[in-house]
Design an enzyme around this catalytic site. Structure first.
Site, PDB file in Angstrom:
ATOM      1  N   ARG A   1     -47.177  31.520  28.856  1.00  0.00           N
ATOM      2  CA  ARG A   1     -47.259  32.472  27.747  1.00  0.00           C
ATOM      3  C   ARG A   1     -48.091  33.636  28.233  1.00  0.00           C
ATOM      4  NH1 ARG A   1     -51.430  28.437  24.945  1.00  0.00           N
ATOM      5  NH2 ARG A   1     -53.326  29.344  25.794  1.00  0.00           N
TER       6      ARG A   1
ATOM      7  N   ARG B   1     -30.066  12.262  13.888  1.00  0.00           N
ATOM      8  CA  ARG B   1     -28.614  12.483  13.997  1.00  0.00           C
ATOM      9  C   ARG B   1     -27.988  11.546  15.027  1.00  0.00           C
ATOM     10  NH1 ARG B   1     -28.334  18.649  15.035  1.00  0.00           N
ATOM     11  NH2 ARG B   1     -26.120  18.148  15.294  1.00  0.00           N
TER      12      ARG B   1
ATOM     13  N   ALA C   1       0.819  -1.216   0.000  1.00  0.00           N
ATOM     14  CA  ALA C   1       0.000   0.000   0.000  1.00  0.00           C
ATOM     15  C   ALA C   1       0.847   1.258   0.000  1.00  0.00           C
ATOM     16  CB  ALA C   1      -0.914  -0.020   1.227  1.00  0.00           C
TER      17      ALA C   1
ATOM     18  N   ARG D   1      -2.308   9.373 -10.421  1.00  0.00           N
ATOM     19  CA  ARG D   1      -3.419   9.545 -11.373  1.00  0.00           C
ATOM     20  C   ARG D   1      -4.779   9.691 -10.692  1.00  0.00           C
ATOM     21  NH1 ARG D   1      -2.372   4.535 -15.058  1.00  0.00           N
ATOM     22  NH2 ARG D   1      -1.162   3.935 -13.242  1.00  0.00           N
TER      23      ARG D   1
ATOM     24  N   ASN E   1      -6.528   2.815 -10.796  1.00  0.00           N
ATOM     25  CA  ASN E   1      -5.410   3.750 -10.793  1.00  0.00           C
ATOM     26  C   ASN E   1      -5.877   5.188 -10.951  1.00  0.00           C
ATOM     27  OD1 ASN E   1      -3.391   1.716 -10.556  1.00  0.00           O
ATOM     28  ND2 ASN E   1      -3.718   1.221 -12.708  1.00  0.00           N
TER      29      ASN E   1
HETATM   30  C1  UD1 Z   1       1.132  -5.060 -10.493  1.00  0.00           C
HETATM   31  C2  UD1 Z   1       1.851  -6.300 -11.054  1.00  0.00           C
HETATM   32  C3  UD1 Z   1       1.094  -6.779 -12.281  1.00  0.00           C
HETATM   33  C4  UD1 Z   1      -0.340  -7.077 -11.903  1.00  0.00           C
HETATM   34  C5  UD1 Z   1      -0.990  -5.871 -11.261  1.00  0.00           C
HETATM   35  C6  UD1 Z   1      -2.355  -6.243 -10.724  1.00  0.00           C
HETATM   36  C7  UD1 Z   1       4.226  -6.017 -10.571  1.00  0.00           C
HETATM   37  C8  UD1 Z   1       5.554  -5.653 -11.083  1.00  0.00           C
HETATM   38  N1  UD1 Z   1       3.206  -5.941 -11.404  1.00  0.00           N
HETATM   39  O1  UD1 Z   1       1.212  -4.027 -11.459  1.00  0.00           O
HETATM   40  O2  UD1 Z   1       1.707  -7.970 -12.792  1.00  0.00           O
HETATM   41  O3  UD1 Z   1      -1.063  -7.465 -13.065  1.00  0.00           O
HETATM   42  O4  UD1 Z   1      -0.207  -5.397 -10.156  1.00  0.00           O
HETATM   43  O5  UD1 Z   1      -2.983  -5.165 -10.127  1.00  0.00           O
HETATM   44  O6  UD1 Z   1       4.117  -6.383  -9.405  1.00  0.00           O
HETATM   45  N2  UD1 Z   1       3.386  -0.747  -4.285  1.00  0.00           N
HETATM   46  C9  UD1 Z   1       4.168  -0.562  -3.161  1.00  0.00           C
HETATM   47  N3  UD1 Z   1       5.460  -0.166  -3.336  1.00  0.00           N
HETATM   48  C10 UD1 Z   1       6.021   0.045  -4.545  1.00  0.00           C
HETATM   49  C11 UD1 Z   1       5.206  -0.163  -5.688  1.00  0.00           C
HETATM   50  C12 UD1 Z   1       3.906  -0.563  -5.516  1.00  0.00           C
HETATM   51  O7  UD1 Z   1       3.698  -0.727  -2.036  1.00  0.00           O
HETATM   52  O8  UD1 Z   1       7.204   0.399  -4.605  1.00  0.00           O
HETATM   53  C13 UD1 Z   1       1.986  -1.165  -4.094  1.00  0.00           C
HETATM   54  C14 UD1 Z   1       0.985  -0.211  -4.686  1.00  0.00           C
HETATM   55  O9  UD1 Z   1       0.554   0.723  -3.688  1.00  0.00           O
HETATM   56  C15 UD1 Z   1      -0.158  -1.113  -5.116  1.00  0.00           C
HETATM   57  C16 UD1 Z   1       0.515  -2.439  -5.382  1.00  0.00           C
HETATM   58  O10 UD1 Z   1       1.786  -2.389  -4.777  1.00  0.00           O
HETATM   59  O11 UD1 Z   1      -1.097  -1.237  -4.092  1.00  0.00           O
HETATM   60  C17 UD1 Z   1       0.664  -2.699  -6.883  1.00  0.00           C
HETATM   61  O12 UD1 Z   1       1.510  -1.711  -7.403  1.00  0.00           O
HETATM   62  P1  UD1 Z   1       1.217  -0.995  -8.803  1.00  0.00           P
HETATM   63  O13 UD1 Z   1       2.293   0.000  -9.053  1.00  0.00           O
HETATM   64  O14 UD1 Z   1      -0.172  -0.523  -8.850  1.00  0.00           O
HETATM   65  O15 UD1 Z   1       1.440  -2.234  -9.767  1.00  0.00           O
HETATM   66  P2  UD1 Z   1       0.784  -2.485 -11.194  1.00  0.00           P
HETATM   67  O16 UD1 Z   1       1.489  -1.678 -12.206  1.00  0.00           O
HETATM   68  O17 UD1 Z   1      -0.688  -2.367 -11.072  1.00  0.00           O
HETATM   69 CA    CA Z   2      -2.174  -1.273  -9.714  1.00  0.00          CA
END
Ligand code: UD1
Ligand code: CA
Length: 468
Positions: free
Chosen positions: A447, A340, A10, A16, A235
């Site tokens: 009153r 409320r 996370a 975006r 995203n």
């Molecule tokens: C990733 C997968 C992809 C998969 C997709 C599914 C990789 C390289 N790719 O791509 O194969 O189909 O998820 O949703 O793993 N995050 C971190 N630290 C970081 C980078 C990311 O905690 O340095 C977390 C992000 O907050 C996110 C999750 O990891 O919750 C996935 O990262 P994101 O950059 O969204 O990966 P995708 O490009 O979606």
């Molecule tokens: Ca993602």
């Protein structure tokens, strides 16, 4: 210790999403995506959870409940790097299995997680990837299998050839790993990264651990989930709206299959933590969010907003807003009522148009039919409150309570200046401003007596009134 555990990624920024909040706190059906993932992890029977935070880490840490560990990823160098931050957590679960999930894919379901674990254990896998086929695989990692269908590796969109891009089976970002195998793979990922030629992407892909384990001749499998929803992530806000719509339909279907009538789904949004009894009718424009329980045989809506509340059986909430409160069986409420936080509404009460109730207990059989404000009050039961009454609860500095005992009758347009108590079966005359307690069975008249000035018009009026 053989406790399975989960790591939820996370740390992402979510540029975006254009939000001042961390991306994983963006909401689907009014519930942050991260909470969906945490709840579904727990539903699948995994209790030990570690969340990797990074961007706006503070707000995630304060958001999560105390039972969840957090670990900070100071530099966001990719999903593989994120999992590396949790090495100690993994090592503590050395002989168990580790579930890795993405905090931005909220619709991963407990059944898929559990079924994947079954397969993972049965096949003695080092890693099991949850995958799904999607119509538009753009942006996801593609699942590469050999001719016999065995999983080879995962290739990311940016590294895929045109032929690989045509593959529609994608990585959900959810995996089961054997703890020891994951630690070995992460170490190799780090070494390979150090040796990679300069200029190459500085990101550590968690997806590369699959090829690493396969090369070590360990078993890896892709578990094809029943539903493509498990992979869907958000995203940006357009994708977030699409997730909301999918989740909304799923929730409405769940309730209809439980016996709830939803003749027209327009504007109806029901959160994932809402339970509704059979034979309840939900009408358009109604929103039920947070933790809500609604009993059987109720009519909710049109245009009701219910948040974190309990509603009994046979209740009507027509064009009513109700927050952090409870409403007992048979209450007939609305239209245009606002309840409320901190209120309890008793059985078979009738509360009508333009009434506001705040932090008040309204006892059974009570009627508050029109245009009243009842705040910081204890209305015992079977009380009749006439039109346009107010509990005057605020001095400008402090709030005080009003008590209205059983069977009392509050005349129209009465102001009850708190703290004040109206006794059992007592009456207040219409238009009274009551500043002192009224004994049981008494009538309070507070009153000015009416004075009629005879022939006042003809003597005082300077000129004849004209019709304009
Ligand atoms: C990733 C997968 C992809 C998969 C997709 C599914 C990789 C390289 N790719 O791509 O194969 O189909 O998820 O949703 O793993 N995050 C971190 N630290 C970081 C980078 C990311 O905690 O340095 C977390 C992000 O907050 C996110 C999750 O990891 O919750 C996935 O990262 P994101 O950059 O969204 O990966 P995708 O490009 O979606
Ligand atoms: Ca993602």
């Amino acid at each position: 210790m053989k406790n399975n555990c989960a790591i939820i990624l996370a740390a992402g920024e979510g540029t975006r999403m254009k939000t001042s909040k961390p991306k994983v706190l963006a909401e689907v059906l009014f519930k942050p995506m991260l909470d969906w993932v945490v709840d579904r992890t727990r539903q699948s029977g995994v209790e030990d959870i570690c969340v990797v935070t990074g961007h706006l880490s503070e707000s995630i840490v304060t958001h999560l409940d105390e039972g969840i560990e957090t670990i900070m990823q100071h530099e966001r160098l990719g999903t593989g790097h994120a999992v590396m931050q949790a090495k100690d957590f993994i090592a503590r679960h050395g002989d168990a299995n580790v579930l890795v999930l993405a905090g931005d894919a909220p619709l991963v379901d407990a059944a898929s997680i559990s079924s994947a674990l079954k397969l993972h254990k049965r096949a003695l896998n080092a890693a099991t990837v949850i995958s799904a086929k999607v119509e538009n695989p753009f942006g996801y990692g593609r699942i590469l299998r050999d001719r016999d269908g065995a999983l080879l590796r995962i290739v990311e969109e940016r590294d895929a050839t045109d032929a690989q891009k045509a593959i529609t089976e994608v990585n959900s970002g959810a995996y089961w790993f054997k703890a020891q195998a994951l630690l070995t793979a992460l170490e190799q990922l780090q070494t390979a990264h150090k040796m990679s030629p300069p200029g190459k992407s500085k990101e550590y892909y968690l997806t590369d651990t699959i090829a690493i384990l396969a090369k070590l001749n360990l078993d890896v499998t892709a578990f094809d989930a029943r539903t493509s929803h498990v992979v869907l992530g958000a995203n940006d806000r357009v994708q977030l709206a699409a997730l909301n719509e999918i989740a909304r339909r799923e929730e409405l279907n769940r309730h209809m299959l439980n016996g709830v009538s939803i003749p027209c789904a327009d504007g109806i949004i029901i959160g994932p933590d809402v339970e509704i009894g059979a034979d309840t009718l939900i009408l358009p424009g109604s929103i039920l969010r947070g933790k809500v329980t609604v009993g059987t045989g109720c009519t909710i809506g049109p245009n009701a907003l219910i948040e974190n509340s309990f509603v009994g059986n046979g209740v009507c909430l027509n064009a009513t807003q109700c927050a952090e409160s409870s409403v007992a069986d048979g209450a007939q409420i609305g239209p245009f009522v606002r309840i409320r936080p901190g209120s309890t509404i008793g059985a078979c009460t009738r509360i009508g148009n333009f009434v506001e109730i705040k932090n008040a207990n309204v006892g059974a059989e009570t009627k508050i039919a029109h245009l009243s404000y009842i705040g910081d009050a204890d209305v015992v039961q079977d009380v009749n409150i006439g039109c346009g009454c107010a509990t005057v609860n605020y001095t400008g500095k402090e709030k005080h309570r009003t008590v209205i005992k059983d069977g009392a009758f509050i005349g129209c347009n009465t102001n009850l200046i708190a703290p004040v108590t109206i006794g059992k079966d007592a009456y207040t005359a219409a238009g009274s401003t009551v500043t002192e307690d009224v004994p049981d069975n008494a009538l309070a008249i507070a009153r000015a007596r009416q004075v009629n000035k005879k022939d006042w018009v003809s003597t005082k009026k300077p000129y004849k009134r004209q019709n304009v």
